[in-house]
Scaffold this motif. Structure first.
Motif, PDB file in Angstrom:
ATOM      1  N   ASN A  66      -7.065   0.822   0.656  1.00 22.41           N
ATOM      2  CA  ASN A  66      -5.612   0.641   0.463  1.00 22.41           C
ATOM      3  C   ASN A  66      -5.047  -0.529   1.262  1.00 22.41           C
ATOM      4  N   GLU A  83       4.344   5.237  -0.545  1.00 22.37           N
ATOM      5  CA  GLU A  83       4.861   5.335   0.820  1.00 22.37           C
ATOM      6  C   GLU A  83       3.762   4.788   1.739  1.00 22.37           C
ATOM      7  N   VAL A  84       4.111   4.592   3.001  1.00 21.50           N
ATOM      8  CA  VAL A  84       3.126   4.018   3.919  1.00 21.50           C
ATOM      9  C   VAL A  84       2.718   5.014   5.006  1.00 21.50           C
ATOM     10  N   ALA A 118      -2.768  -0.255  15.139  1.00 22.92           N
ATOM     11  CA  ALA A 118      -3.385   0.770  14.269  1.00 22.92           C
ATOM     12  C   ALA A 118      -4.771   1.132  14.794  1.00 22.92           C
ATOM     13  N   LEU A 167     -10.277   0.248   8.227  1.00 20.70           N
ATOM     14  CA  LEU A 167      -9.977  -0.855   9.148  1.00 20.70           C
ATOM     15  C   LEU A 167     -10.759  -0.667  10.457  1.00 20.70           C
ATOM     16  N   GLY A 219      -2.252  10.272   8.799  1.00 29.60           N
ATOM     17  CA  GLY A 219      -3.172   9.178   9.141  1.00 29.60           C
ATOM     18  C   GLY A 219      -2.426   8.135   9.939  1.00 29.60           C
ATOM     19  N   PHE A 262       3.276   4.770  11.362  1.00 28.68           N
ATOM     20  CA  PHE A 262       3.963   3.540  11.766  1.00 28.68           C
ATOM     21  C   PHE A 262       5.017   3.771  12.845  1.00 28.68           C
TER      22      PHE A 262
HETATM   23  C1  FMN Z   1      -2.520  -2.261   9.915  1.00 28.78           C
HETATM   24  C2  FMN Z   1      -1.922  -1.696   8.647  1.00 28.78           C
HETATM   25  C3  FMN Z   1      -1.123  -2.501   7.868  1.00 28.78           C
HETATM   26  C4  FMN Z   1      -0.563  -1.994   6.675  1.00 28.78           C
HETATM   27  N1  FMN Z   1       0.163  -2.830   5.879  1.00 28.78           N
HETATM   28  C5  FMN Z   1       0.611  -2.374   4.684  1.00 28.78           C
HETATM   29  C6  FMN Z   1       1.243  -3.257   3.768  1.00 28.78           C
HETATM   30  O1  FMN Z   1       1.378  -4.460   4.024  1.00 28.78           O
HETATM   31  N2  FMN Z   1       1.699  -2.738   2.597  1.00 28.78           N
HETATM   32  C7  FMN Z   1       1.549  -1.413   2.278  1.00 28.78           C
HETATM   33  O2  FMN Z   1       1.955  -0.979   1.202  1.00 28.78           O
HETATM   34  N3  FMN Z   1       0.946  -0.556   3.127  1.00 28.78           N
HETATM   35  C8  FMN Z   1       0.466  -1.011   4.303  1.00 28.78           C
HETATM   36  N4  FMN Z   1      -0.192  -0.150   5.145  1.00 28.78           N
HETATM   37  C9  FMN Z   1      -0.210   1.294   4.816  1.00 28.78           C
HETATM   38  C10 FMN Z   1      -1.507   1.751   4.135  1.00 28.78           C
HETATM   39  O3  FMN Z   1      -1.681   1.151   2.883  1.00 28.78           O
HETATM   40  C11 FMN Z   1      -1.497   3.286   3.966  1.00 28.78           C
HETATM   41  O4  FMN Z   1      -0.487   3.651   3.078  1.00 28.78           O
HETATM   42  C12 FMN Z   1      -1.259   4.009   5.287  1.00 28.78           C
HETATM   43  O5  FMN Z   1      -1.926   3.351   6.329  1.00 28.78           O
HETATM   44  C13 FMN Z   1      -1.751   5.445   5.240  1.00 28.78           C
HETATM   45  O6  FMN Z   1      -3.129   5.498   4.987  1.00 28.78           O
HETATM   46  P1  FMN Z   1      -4.244   5.767   6.144  1.00 28.78           P
HETATM   47  O7  FMN Z   1      -3.816   6.986   6.850  1.00 28.78           O
HETATM   48  O8  FMN Z   1      -5.535   5.857   5.418  1.00 28.78           O
HETATM   49  O9  FMN Z   1      -4.197   4.562   7.045  1.00 28.78           O
HETATM   50  C14 FMN Z   1      -0.802  -0.652   6.305  1.00 28.78           C
HETATM   51  C15 FMN Z   1      -1.643   0.140   7.093  1.00 28.78           C
HETATM   52  C16 FMN Z   1      -2.212  -0.359   8.238  1.00 28.78           C
HETATM   53  C17 FMN Z   1      -3.151   0.494   9.042  1.00 28.78           C
END
Ligand code: FMN
Length: 353
Positions: free
Chosen positions: A62, A185-186, A14, A284, A213, A216
């Motif tokens: 988050n 969602e992730v 990430a 992060l 963002g 995955f």
């Molecule tokens: C390294 C990493 C690990 C993550 N692990 C989880 C997790 O264990 N459970 C979860 O619901 N989302 C997880 N996420 C997803 C984040 O909570 C978020 O939904 C996603 O990264 C989109 O947000 P962002 O664009 O701000 O990173 C993870 C994100 C990152 C970067």
């Protein structure tokens, strides 16, 4: 490969992702400036209620991590930042601690450091509801996030391939969980059709977790020497997903996550109907580049910018943000038009101070 190692790899991957600010759709959103706001800065507050708890800004650190020693350090730093800035914070997936009790301390540390703060538990949608309740108890959580991550599993070499039974599982969980359940969602978004199916089984709280963002599929490309690159554009953008759910009137609470990085992004999310903005990847990166103090500074700067946006709009609190006109253009508008969602109700709001 053990789950702790996989989590460490996800974090390292990430950190390598290039930001793609144009993808989330937030560049398509413009808040209509109010040149005559008739307001003083000391009338503006960011204090807000989220799921029955008061927090000092509508921003959530988050879900990211927990499990091993590096995740424990990250959770410790996030918990300090959440305590110092008054934000809510979610831990990462707790499955690892439900299987291996020695991993619990990497999650419990969050409550230890921030006993009075708003903390969200986190489990996958296929986890037994009884185990999900253990995750809530583990950190005395104020709410439970349940994540949907089919694309991530589908492209992961050692990921799950059978996604049957999730709806029934969520339905049972929503019925027995003593704290609010947020379906998230992730990074691939939630459509209004899926939101409707979830709403039909009792889900009221959503985190859209849209595209724009942390991606995955890209993370798995980094882990797998580029295989699956062709799937990297999969998903519903954060802006489109947020507007789909908001305009369907299905949600009591919406969190907008996926590519948000600034106070202006958070303001746009609120204007589109979100109750809070969620941020994972950007925080992060800041933590790794500038330590806990740097993260706290970034959050405080973001809060200050958000407050300035409210001031420039003549808005006194986050709750009022869904009354300001927000013009939706570009690809987001095209998407919404194709989906039969009209955008005038956002752009022509009769806001006057
Ligand atoms: C390294 C990493 C690990 C993550 N692990 C989880 C997790 O264990 N459970 C979860 O619901 N989302 C997880 N996420 C997803 C984040 O909570 C978020 O939904 C996603 O990264 C989109 O947000 P962002 O664009 O701000 O990173 C993870 C994100 C990152 C970067």
């Amino acid at each position: 490969m053990s789950r702790i190692t996989r989590k460490d790899e996800h974090i390292l991957s990430a950190l390598k992702l290039e930001p793609q600010p144009q993808v989330s759709g937030f560049g398509d959103i413009t808040l209509v400036h109010n040149a005559l706001p008739e307001i003083s800065e000391n009338e503006v507050t960011l204090d807000t209620m989220l799921l029955g708890r008061q927090i000092s800004a509508p921003i959530v650190i988050n879900a990211i991590t927990g499990g091993g020693s590096v995740p424990a350090k990250i959770n410790e730093a996030f918990a300090i930042a959440a305590r110092e800035t008054g934000l809510a914070m979610a831990v990462g997936s707790q499955s690892v601690a439900l299987e291996r009790p020695e991993a619990e301390k990497s999650f419990r540390i969050v409550r230890k450091i921030n006993p009075g703060g708003m903390v969200l538990a986190n489990v996958g949608a296929n986890l037994r509801p009884e185990d999900a309740l253990r995750a809530v108890e583990m950190i005395n959580a104020d709410a439970l996030q349940v994540y949907l991550n089919v694309p991530q599993e589908a492209v992961m070499k050692d990921g799950d391939r059978d996604f049957r039974g999730w709806t029934a599982n969520i339905s049972r969980l929503v019925n027995i969980c003593p704290v609010p359940v947020i379906i998230k969602e992730v990074g691939f978004g939630i459509s209004r059709e899926v939101a409707r199916r979830l709403h039909d089984i009792g889900v009221e709280h959503f985190d859209v977790g849209g595209r724009g963002g942390t991606n995955f599929i890209s993370i798995e490309c980094i882990r797998n020497d580029g295989r699956q690159r062709a799937l990297e554009t999969w998903g519903i953008t954060t802006a489109a997903s947020l507007i789909e759910i908001e305009s369907s009137n299905l949600a009591t609470t919406i969190m907008a996550t996926g590519g948000l990085a600034s106070g202006l992004d958070a303001a746009k999310a609120l204007a589109l109907g979100a109750n809070a903005a969620g941020i994972a990847g950007a925080y992060l990166k800041t933590l790794f580049e500038s330590n806990t103090d740097g993260l706290i500074r970034r959050i405080e700067n973001m809060k200050a910018d958000l407050k300035k946006v409210l001031l420039m709009l003549g808005v006194k609190s986050p709750r009022e943000m869904n009354k300001v006109p927000a013009v939706i253009s570009g690809k987001t508008r095209e998407w919404l038009a194709e989906r039969g969602i009209e955008t005038r109700s956002f752009s022509c709001r009769p806001w006057s101070v």
